[in-house]
Design an enzyme around this catalytic site. Structure first.
Site, PDB file in Angstrom:
ATOM      1  N   LYS A 127     117.723  26.648  37.203  1.00 35.64           N
ATOM      2  CA  LYS A 127     116.292  26.768  36.898  1.00 35.64           C
ATOM      3  C   LYS A 127     115.457  26.558  38.149  1.00 35.64           C
ATOM      4  O   LYS A 127     114.450  27.252  38.362  1.00 35.64           O
ATOM      5  CB  LYS A 127     115.907  25.769  35.809  1.00 35.64           C
ATOM      6  CG  LYS A 127     116.467  26.127  34.436  1.00 35.64           C
ATOM      7  CD  LYS A 127     116.362  24.967  33.463  1.00 35.64           C
ATOM      8  CE  LYS A 127     117.066  25.322  32.156  1.00 35.64           C
ATOM      9  NZ  LYS A 127     117.154  24.205  31.222  1.00 35.64           N
ATOM     10  N   GLN A 171     115.986  18.539  29.589  1.00 37.18           N
ATOM     11  CA  GLN A 171     117.296  19.171  29.487  1.00 37.18           C
ATOM     12  C   GLN A 171     118.108  18.524  28.365  1.00 37.18           C
ATOM     13  O   GLN A 171     118.286  17.308  28.327  1.00 37.18           O
ATOM     14  CB  GLN A 171     118.049  19.042  30.815  1.00 37.18           C
ATOM     15  CG  GLN A 171     119.396  19.736  30.822  1.00 37.18           C
ATOM     16  CD  GLN A 171     119.278  21.240  30.668  1.00 37.18           C
ATOM     17  OE1 GLN A 171     118.471  21.880  31.327  1.00 37.18           O
ATOM     18  NE2 GLN A 171     120.077  21.811  29.793  1.00 37.18           N
ATOM     19  N   ASP A 194     109.537  25.105  26.377  1.00 34.74           N
ATOM     20  CA  ASP A 194     110.798  25.321  25.664  1.00 34.74           C
ATOM     21  C   ASP A 194     110.563  25.727  24.208  1.00 34.74           C
ATOM     22  O   ASP A 194     111.490  26.154  23.528  1.00 34.74           O
ATOM     23  CB  ASP A 194     111.660  24.053  25.714  1.00 34.74           C
ATOM     24  CG  ASP A 194     113.015  24.308  26.348  1.00 34.74           C
ATOM     25  OD1 ASP A 194     113.321  25.472  26.634  1.00 34.74           O
ATOM     26  OD2 ASP A 194     113.763  23.344  26.549  1.00 34.74           O
TER      27      ASP A 194
END
Length: 367
Positions: A127, A171, A194
């Site tokens: 990322k 994460q 997200d």
């Protein structure tokens, strides 16, 4: 159902999504230009349907749909997620530069990693590289495995209040002693790139409501269908897996596109009989080669989200990656199929970058 057909409803947490670009559909046999003209962007809450992408305005370059003729019997087209993701990153890079030059703002993405899982560390590293490739600033916090939930939430709060951060990603998975929902709910909804905030999911589920962000991997799946001009309206679609990350939001997105949607999960009896009626299949269960060619309706379009390591003595790593769908069998029955790797995977991070840019545009009211 055979005892070996065990569903785990697992899916990758590296979900991402795409900008609300204007879109012109491209049929399977048309050529797609790897470069697209950038028009005005709508950065208001994500409006569905339809998902929109940049228009295709060239027919002189090779199409990203590839005829896979290896083995001599294959008839399916390959949906090239790697090429589409590259196009999307190029589009994002152009918009990031435009925003920087116009108002002096660079989008920023913050990632919080707890623990030392190698797969999670790899995702975070990828990322960061992706951010650098398009000019997005990246911020990273790494915390030890034994960190408390409150320590994680403290960093989330700091990023919520940091004007240089426009997207926050925690994460997953988190260590078992943490309440995942408490942590995710701490992310400000306007920075929830997200798409996991319950208000975003709730808006996605309701007619007449639009989420600020859509979970990345399912949005990438739908974007691939759009970019390859796969008709969704009125079609029968089956989503295999019901995870909060991929399966459920994918079903909601398909429903918004006016598909007739069924969900196959770990308690479904005779799943192959349900899948056989599907025009579109999205599989995200984390079971290698579970979906066989005999499960598929001739001409179906298959989007394989699964990324599963299996032993391979010929590989220097000792394993290879395969999807949930038996690719060698599917390509002889389906009209189009995503490969693993190189299908949905590259779209995930591309969508994350896109949502981060969209968030920055919304926060700064930049068109």
């Amino acid at each position: 159902m055979s005892p070996s057909l065990v569903f785990t409803d697992s899916s990758t947490s590296t979900a991402s999504r795409l900008l609300p670009f204007s879109r012109t559909a491209t049929p399977f046999n048309a050529a797609v230009s790897p470069r697209r003209s950038v028009g005005p962007l709508n950065v208001r809450p994500f409006v569905l349907p339809p998902l929109r992408t940049l228009s295709v305005n060239s027919s002189n370059n090779p199409s990203p749909v590839i005829n896979d003729k290896s083995g001599g019997e294959a008839c399916a087209k390959v949906i090239d997620g790697k090429m589409v993701a590259k196009q999307i990153r190029d589009e994002i890079a152009a918009e990031v530069l435009k925003m920087k030059e116009a108002i002096g703002v660079v989008p920023g993405l913050a990632v919080i990693l707890v623990g030392d899982r190698k797969d999670s560390a790899t995702y975070v590293r990828n990322k960061k590289k992706a951010c650098e490739s398009v000019g997005i600033n990246s911020f990273e916090v790494r915390l030890p495995e034994d960190s408390t939930e409150q320590e994680v939430i403290k960093f989330i709060s700091e990023f919520n209040n940091d004007p240089s951060v426009h997207g926050i990603l925690v994460q997953l998975p988190l260590p078992s002693h943490m309440d995942e929902q408490n942590v995710l709910n701490a992310v400000d909804i306007v920075k929830d790139v997200d798409g996991f905030h319950p208000l975003n999911i709730g808006r996605l589920a309701m007619r007449g409501r639009d989420p600020l962000f859509v979970p990345c991997t399912p949005k990438g799946c739908i974007e691939l269908l759009h970019r390859y001009a796969v008709e969704i309206k009125g079609k029968r679609a089956v989503v295999i897996g019901r995870s909060n990350i991929v399966g459920m939001p994918a079903a909601l997105l398909l429903q918004r596109e006016d598909a007739t949607v069924s969900i196959v999960h770990s308690r479904t009896k005779n799943p192959e009989e349900i899948v056989k009626h599907a025009d579109i299949i999205i599989s995200a269960v984390g079971q290698p080669n579970m979906v066989r060619g005999s499960w598929l309706k001739p001409g179906a379009v298959v989007i394989d989200v699964g990324i599963n390591p299996v032993e391979d003595a010929k590989s220097p790593r000792g394993y290879k990656l395969v999807g949930d769908v038996c690719y060698e069998e599917a390509r002889k029955v389906a009209s189009a199929v995503t490969p693993v790797p190189g299908g949905v995977g590259p779209m995930t991070i591309a969508m994350l970058l896109s949502n981060t840019l969209s968030s920055a545009k919304r926060i700064h009211n930049f068109q």
